[in-house]
Scaffold this motif. Sequence first.
Motif, mmCIF file in Angstrom:
data_model
loop_
_atom_site.group_PDB
_atom_site.id
_atom_site.type_symbol
_atom_site.label_atom_id
_atom_site.label_comp_id
_atom_site.label_asym_id
_atom_site.label_seq_id
_atom_site.Cartn_x
_atom_site.Cartn_y
_atom_site.Cartn_z
ATOM 1 N N ALA A 10 0.846 -1.187 0.000
ATOM 2 C CA ALA A 10 0.000 0.000 0.000
ATOM 3 C C ALA A 10 0.884 1.240 0.000
ATOM 4 O O ALA A 10 1.997 1.225 0.557
ATOM 5 C CB ALA A 10 -0.927 0.013 1.215
ATOM 6 N N ILE A 11 0.410 2.317 -0.631
ATOM 7 C CA ILE A 11 1.169 3.567 -0.654
ATOM 8 C C ILE A 11 0.246 4.717 -0.300
ATOM 9 O O ILE A 11 -0.983 4.602 -0.356
ATOM 10 C CB ILE A 11 1.832 3.825 -2.021
ATOM 11 C CG1 ILE A 11 0.785 3.900 -3.149
ATOM 12 C CG2 ILE A 11 2.879 2.780 -2.328
ATOM 13 C CD1 ILE A 11 1.370 4.332 -4.478
ATOM 14 N N SER A 12 0.860 5.846 0.063
ATOM 15 C CA SER A 12 0.090 7.064 0.297
ATOM 16 C C SER A 12 0.887 8.261 -0.182
ATOM 17 O O SER A 12 2.118 8.225 -0.279
ATOM 18 C CB SER A 12 -0.254 7.224 1.783
ATOM 19 O OG SER A 12 0.837 7.774 2.489
ATOM 20 N N GLY A 13 0.144 9.342 -0.465
ATOM 21 C CA GLY A 13 0.776 10.628 -0.709
ATOM 22 C C GLY A 13 0.969 11.358 0.607
ATOM 23 O O GLY A 13 0.923 10.752 1.687
ATOM 24 N N THR A 14 1.137 12.657 0.538
ATOM 25 C CA THR A 14 1.373 13.441 1.753
ATOM 26 C C THR A 14 0.147 13.493 2.648
ATOM 27 O O THR A 14 0.258 13.870 3.817
ATOM 28 C CB THR A 14 1.797 14.868 1.382
ATOM 29 O OG1 THR A 14 0.816 15.430 0.487
ATOM 30 C CG2 THR A 14 3.155 14.870 0.688
ATOM 31 N N ASP A 15 -1.029 13.098 2.122
ATOM 32 C CA ASP A 15 -2.240 13.100 2.951
ATOM 33 C C ASP A 15 -2.307 11.929 3.914
ATOM 34 O O ASP A 15 -3.147 11.881 4.807
ATOM 35 C CB ASP A 15 -3.498 13.100 2.071
ATOM 36 C CG ASP A 15 -3.585 11.870 1.156
ATOM 37 O OD1 ASP A 15 -2.693 10.994 1.228
ATOM 38 O OD2 ASP A 15 -4.549 11.798 0.369
ATOM 39 N N GLY A 16 -1.407 10.946 3.747
ATOM 40 C CA GLY A 16 -1.361 9.807 4.655
ATOM 41 C C GLY A 16 -2.465 8.790 4.460
ATOM 42 O O GLY A 16 -2.597 7.863 5.265
ATOM 43 N N LYS A 17 -3.239 8.918 3.391
ATOM 44 C CA LYS A 17 -4.329 7.958 3.135
ATOM 45 C C LYS A 17 -3.797 6.824 2.256
ATOM 46 O O LYS A 17 -3.500 7.029 1.078
ATOM 47 C CB LYS A 17 -5.503 8.662 2.452
ATOM 48 C CG LYS A 17 -6.180 9.691 3.347
ATOM 49 C CD LYS A 17 -7.345 10.366 2.631
ATOM 50 C CE LYS A 17 -8.009 11.391 3.536
ATOM 51 N NZ LYS A 17 -9.122 12.105 2.840
ATOM 52 N N PHE A 18 -3.694 5.639 2.832
ATOM 53 C CA PHE A 18 -3.112 4.508 2.118
ATOM 54 C C PHE A 18 -4.126 3.840 1.202
ATOM 55 O O PHE A 18 -5.296 3.666 1.568
ATOM 56 C CB PHE A 18 -2.553 3.482 3.106
ATOM 57 C CG PHE A 18 -1.216 3.874 3.675
ATOM 58 C CD1 PHE A 18 -0.042 3.498 3.048
ATOM 59 C CD2 PHE A 18 -1.147 4.642 4.829
ATOM 60 C CE1 PHE A 18 1.197 3.869 3.562
ATOM 61 C CE2 PHE A 18 0.079 5.015 5.350
ATOM 62 C CZ PHE A 18 1.253 4.635 4.719
ATOM 63 N N VAL A 19 -3.651 3.480 0.015
ATOM 64 C CA VAL A 19 -4.456 2.706 -0.944
ATOM 65 C C VAL A 19 -3.605 1.532 -1.415
ATOM 66 O O VAL A 19 -2.367 1.582 -1.374
ATOM 67 C CB VAL A 19 -4.887 3.569 -2.154
ATOM 68 C CG1 VAL A 19 -5.843 4.662 -1.714
ATOM 69 C CG2 VAL A 19 -3.672 4.164 -2.874
#
Length: 216
Positions: free
Chosen positions: A154-163
């Motif tokens: 899983a990865i996330s951007g700077t928003d910290g929301k993992f997908v």
Amino acid sequence: VLWYQGEANTKKSLEYGALMETLIANWRTQWKQEKLPFLLVQLPNFMEPKPEPTESSWAALRQQQLNTLKVPNTGLAITIDLGEWNDIHPLDKYDVGKRLSLQARKLVYGEKNLTASGPIFQSMKQNGNKLILSFSDIGTGFMIKKGNDLKEFAISGTDGKFVWAKAIIDGDKIIVWNDSVANPVKVRYAWADNPSEANLYNKEDLPASPFEAELK
């Protein structure tokens, strides 16, 4: 020392690394052995699998156990594939012992060329919308254990929301991405109480350690 513990600490997982480092230092002092080998068993998979990326105190404690490897003369038996969803004391002790014995053979008994661990995350770099991950303990190469596609990344951007992320093996690297994340900065693998689909191994049939990492 073979150390298999941690379940009781999952509610305060972030302090576990410091506690373990202190315990190891103290026991080495008490036994008057500065390099007393200390082999930890990482917590296995437990409880119900979740369909989406989620926070997990069990995963956070596994990360603390992984971080303990920075202490000299320590080893980690990765057991993320040996647990049971409904039993905090999984039945498969044989393979736990076998993986501890690999660590002991390499660390204590000097079999330097032995692959004693599954892949351990080391570093990453960004290339466009992709993260390129480097590992130690690859052995003779990466392997997908079940199925044709890597799971549980899983990865996330700077928003910290993992997908969930797509992941491929590229030689001695793992490349992860999700087309909806233009600027990924964090990656997780097998970050769950029970990451039941975790399937990154080396060809010596040892599973990769769960981990979380962020671009520096």
